[in-house]
Design an enzyme around this catalytic site. Structure first.
Site, PDB file in Angstrom:
ATOM      1  N   CYS A 150       0.961  50.939  54.340  1.00 44.84           N
ATOM      2  CA  CYS A 150       1.567  49.605  54.329  1.00 44.84           C
ATOM      3  C   CYS A 150       3.096  49.707  54.416  1.00 44.84           C
ATOM      4  O   CYS A 150       3.615  50.109  55.447  1.00 44.84           O
ATOM      5  CB  CYS A 150       1.093  48.841  53.097  1.00 44.84           C
ATOM      6  SG  CYS A 150       1.400  47.089  53.242  1.00 44.84           S
ATOM      7  N   HIS A 195      -4.755  48.960  53.574  1.00 48.31           N
ATOM      8  CA  HIS A 195      -4.790  49.708  52.306  1.00 48.31           C
ATOM      9  C   HIS A 195      -6.095  50.503  52.176  1.00 48.31           C
ATOM     10  O   HIS A 195      -7.090  49.962  51.712  1.00 48.31           O
ATOM     11  CB  HIS A 195      -4.659  48.740  51.126  1.00 48.31           C
ATOM     12  CG  HIS A 195      -3.267  48.214  50.956  1.00 48.31           C
ATOM     13  ND1 HIS A 195      -2.328  48.854  50.189  1.00 48.31           N
ATOM     14  CD2 HIS A 195      -2.672  47.122  51.471  1.00 48.31           C
ATOM     15  CE1 HIS A 195      -1.194  48.178  50.231  1.00 48.31           C
ATOM     16  NE2 HIS A 195      -1.370  47.116  51.012  1.00 48.31           N
ATOM     17  N   GLU A 212      -6.884  52.558  50.022  1.00 49.99           N
ATOM     18  CA  GLU A 212      -7.228  52.829  48.622  1.00 49.99           C
ATOM     19  C   GLU A 212      -8.046  51.708  47.977  1.00 49.99           C
ATOM     20  O   GLU A 212      -8.658  51.925  46.943  1.00 49.99           O
ATOM     21  CB  GLU A 212      -5.949  53.085  47.804  1.00 49.99           C
ATOM     22  CG  GLU A 212      -5.050  51.883  47.560  1.00 49.99           C
ATOM     23  CD  GLU A 212      -4.110  51.541  48.729  1.00 49.99           C
ATOM     24  OE1 GLU A 212      -4.393  51.990  49.854  1.00 49.99           O
ATOM     25  OE2 GLU A 212      -3.134  50.808  48.513  1.00 49.99           O
ATOM     26  N   SER A 260      -8.491  58.571  15.931  1.00 54.00           N
ATOM     27  CA  SER A 260      -8.714  57.144  15.699  1.00 54.00           C
ATOM     28  C   SER A 260     -10.175  56.766  15.886  1.00 54.00           C
ATOM     29  O   SER A 260     -10.577  55.655  15.611  1.00 54.00           O
ATOM     30  CB  SER A 260      -7.872  56.342  16.695  1.00 54.00           C
ATOM     31  OG  SER A 260      -8.396  56.548  18.001  1.00 54.00           O
ATOM     32  N   GLY A 261     -10.969  57.708  16.403  1.00 58.03           N
ATOM     33  CA  GLY A 261     -12.343  57.360  16.760  1.00 58.03           C
ATOM     34  C   GLY A 261     -12.425  56.987  18.236  1.00 58.03           C
ATOM     35  O   GLY A 261     -13.508  56.932  18.806  1.00 58.03           O
ATOM     36  N   ASP A 293      -9.583  58.766  23.726  1.00 58.70           N
ATOM     37  CA  ASP A 293      -8.436  59.614  24.066  1.00 58.70           C
ATOM     38  C   ASP A 293      -8.125  60.631  22.967  1.00 58.70           C
ATOM     39  O   ASP A 293      -7.978  61.821  23.236  1.00 58.70           O
ATOM     40  CB  ASP A 293      -7.175  58.766  24.339  1.00 58.70           C
ATOM     41  CG  ASP A 293      -7.383  57.794  25.487  1.00 58.70           C
ATOM     42  OD1 ASP A 293      -8.349  57.981  26.244  1.00 58.70           O
ATOM     43  OD2 ASP A 293      -6.594  56.846  25.611  1.00 58.70           O
ATOM     44  N   SER A 294      -8.027  60.155  21.733  1.00 56.31           N
ATOM     45  CA  SER A 294      -7.691  61.106  20.665  1.00 56.31           C
ATOM     46  C   SER A 294      -8.841  62.077  20.422  1.00 56.31           C
ATOM     47  O   SER A 294      -8.618  63.254  20.124  1.00 56.31           O
ATOM     48  CB  SER A 294      -7.279  60.381  19.373  1.00 56.31           C
ATOM     49  OG  SER A 294      -8.357  59.690  18.798  1.00 56.31           O
TER      50      SER A 294
END
Ligand code: XMP
Length: 506
Positions: free
Chosen positions: A79, A167, A169, A220-221, A224-225
């Protein structure tokens, strides 16, 4: 070192999407501001120029110096990226007569061009541009057109450089992934970036980086952590200490259940019951932001206290992921937002940061977690805010209100799993409203609490739609809550989308 594609970001909303598509093709890529090309990085195999909110003709449009890029690496302009290449090579880009937006079909394709290998005539693409290339300079050659856009795609003859005005993507460009895959092929990428290879190289890097140093991490549950912890654990074992704090605002039995899961995963985890501390600090506080601050500060205090009981900690592990990293860099490379989940701690405790997921998108974190053998219930968990039920109890917080909300929320979430709806929803939860209303139970008049149910679909929490849950399901949840949770006589369903509403009520 992974071979990589560099995506030069000119500010388009779809830049991250380009990155995700490339990663889905098992190729590592990095998104960098348009003027921050990593010259001299031997791992770079190719370059993609993103779209932009600007027109190339705007005086303040972002401009990159491509002198050392073109001819050195294969380049694909998307683009604005395609228009920028044409414009800076003597071509002309002008405002389109009609804004070219939405679905279109490639009615001409040069199938001999390596970028378009395997694409058939008629293939649907997604256009989204106000400008269009009106004069194509030499030696640019058109390789695809739609009925309205003659230069839908071009190749610069004698150079490994292409441009597409659509585009590839976005989902609506049906063969978009194939076009990106063709580009990776042109770049000579070996496409071996997988969760397993990521784990192998990250664990080796962590071993090297951390040696015998000790690391502390707040769990944290959340996914990610949890994945961060398991990855670090694989690298340094018992030198990692995890702290999981019960602030009294978690879901029903969450603390015990998640702690057990963590122990099963072999993590060295300290569970801290700090409920009383938090309840006493929060007593009588009704303002949402004040509640957030009290909970955030309380968390840091507890974490700090626990950390001080340990000796020789040098590092703080964090579950920062790639969208946080990208967001924290503005396009000019200055930090506009910092993402310390436990803000202030590294400075306060003089710790260095280790963030093994900082290169990954959320779906990649989940795939890495699965590859690490983590239970689906940890991996597929809905996002849950740090202040927990504290911002789902509107008004002041008491242990009794927490009990009512935990019970109602537990019924809602258990039924959602039972009915197979949990994995279709981005995030769901119950909210305790600060109003009471009249009801009747048996022969008695009641005057009790109202529970609001929230469920949304989303991809990134920036926008969200209310989920169209089946009526039968809502009826069942309402019945169960009113019959089983003492103190509730009314259940409502939130049908607001974000924006203008938010996901949380506070
Ligand atoms: P909103 O309510 O802003 O939420 O639409 C967007 C996402 O952010 C989460 N959220 C929080 N997470 N601390 C957190 O860790 C907070 O104070 C907080 N407030 C909202 C929310 O659950 C949703 O996923």
């Amino acid at each position: 070192m992974y071979e990589k594609i560099i995506i030069l970001d000119f500010g388009s909303q779809t830049t991250q999407l380009i990155g995700r598509r490339v990663r889905e093709l098992n190729t590592y890529c990095e998104i960098v501001p348009f003027n921050k090309f990593p010259y001299g990085d031997p791992a770079v195999k190719g370059v993609i120029l993103s779209g932009s909110p600007y027109s190339v003709n705007d005086t303040n449009a972002f401009k990159a110096d491509l002198a050392q890029i073109r001819g050195t690496y294969p380049v694909l302009g998307i683009c604005y990226g395609a228009q920028f290449l044409a414009n800076t090579s003597g071509g002309k880009v002008e405002s389109a007569d009609s804004r070219e937006y939405g679905r279109a079909h490639l009615t001409y394709i040069n199938t001999d061009d390596p970028l378009l290998t395997g694409i058939d005539c008629g293939s649907q693409v997604w256009m989204s541009h106000g400008d269009t290339i009106t004069v194509l300079p030499e030696p640019f050659r058109i390789i695809a057109s739609t009925d309205d856009v003659r230069t839908a795609a071009y190749h610069i003859e004698g150079e490994n450089t292409w441009g597409v005005q659509f585009h590839p993507e976005v989902f609506h460009s049906i063969d978009g992934t194939l076009i990106l895959d063709n580009f990776l092929h042109i770049c000579g990428c070996s496409k071996d970036w997988t969760p397993a290879s990521f784990i192998e190289s990250t664990v080796a890097e962590l071993k090297e980086q951390l040696g015998d140093d000790k690391v502390i991490l707040a769990l944290s549950g959340g996914v990610d952590s949890s994945v961060t912890a398991v990855l670090l654990n694989r690298a340094i074992g018992k030198n990692l200490t995890c702290i999981f704090v019960d602030h009294g605002l978690l879901r029903k039995n969450e603390f015990e259940n998640v702690l057990r899961d963590y122990e099963h995963l072999g993590l060295n985890v300290i569970g801290v019951d700090a409920r009383k501390k938090f309840y006493s600090k929060l007593a009588g506080v009704t303002d949402p932001e004040t509640k957030r601050k009290i909970i955030g500060k309380g968390f840091i205090d507890v974490f700090d206290e626990e950390a001080h009981k340990l000796k020789d900690i040098k590092w703080l592990g964090q579950g920062t992921i790639y969208p946080d990293v990208i967001e924290s860099l503005s396009i000019t490379g200055t930090v506009i937002k910092s993402h310390h989940n436990v803000g202030g701690l590294p400075e306060k405790m003089n710790l260095k940061l280790v963030e093994p997921l900082r290169l990954l998108f959320k779906d990649e974190v989940r795939r890495v977690g699965t590859e690490l053998g983590m239970m689906p219930r940890l991996i597929k968990r809905h996002p849950f805010p740090g202040p927990g039920l504290g911002i789902r109890i509107l008004g002041d917080i008491t242990p009794e209100k927490v009990r009512v909300l935990q019970d109602a929320d537990d019924i809602y979430m258990s039924l959602m799993r039972e009915w197979g709806l949990y994995d279709q929803i981005w995030q769901a939860g119950a909210i305790l409203l600060p109003i009471r209303s009249v009801g009747v139970m048996g022969d008695e008049r009641t005057y009790e609490n109202t529970i609001a149910l929230r469920a949304v679909t989303s991809t990134d929490a920036m926008t969200a739609d209310w989920a169209q849950l089946p009526y039968d399901f809502l009826a069942k949840v309402s019945n169960e809550i009113i019959n089983k949770v003492k103190g509730v006589n009314r259940v409502v369903y939130d049908i607001s989308s974000k924006p203008p509403a938010t996901i949380e009520w506070e």
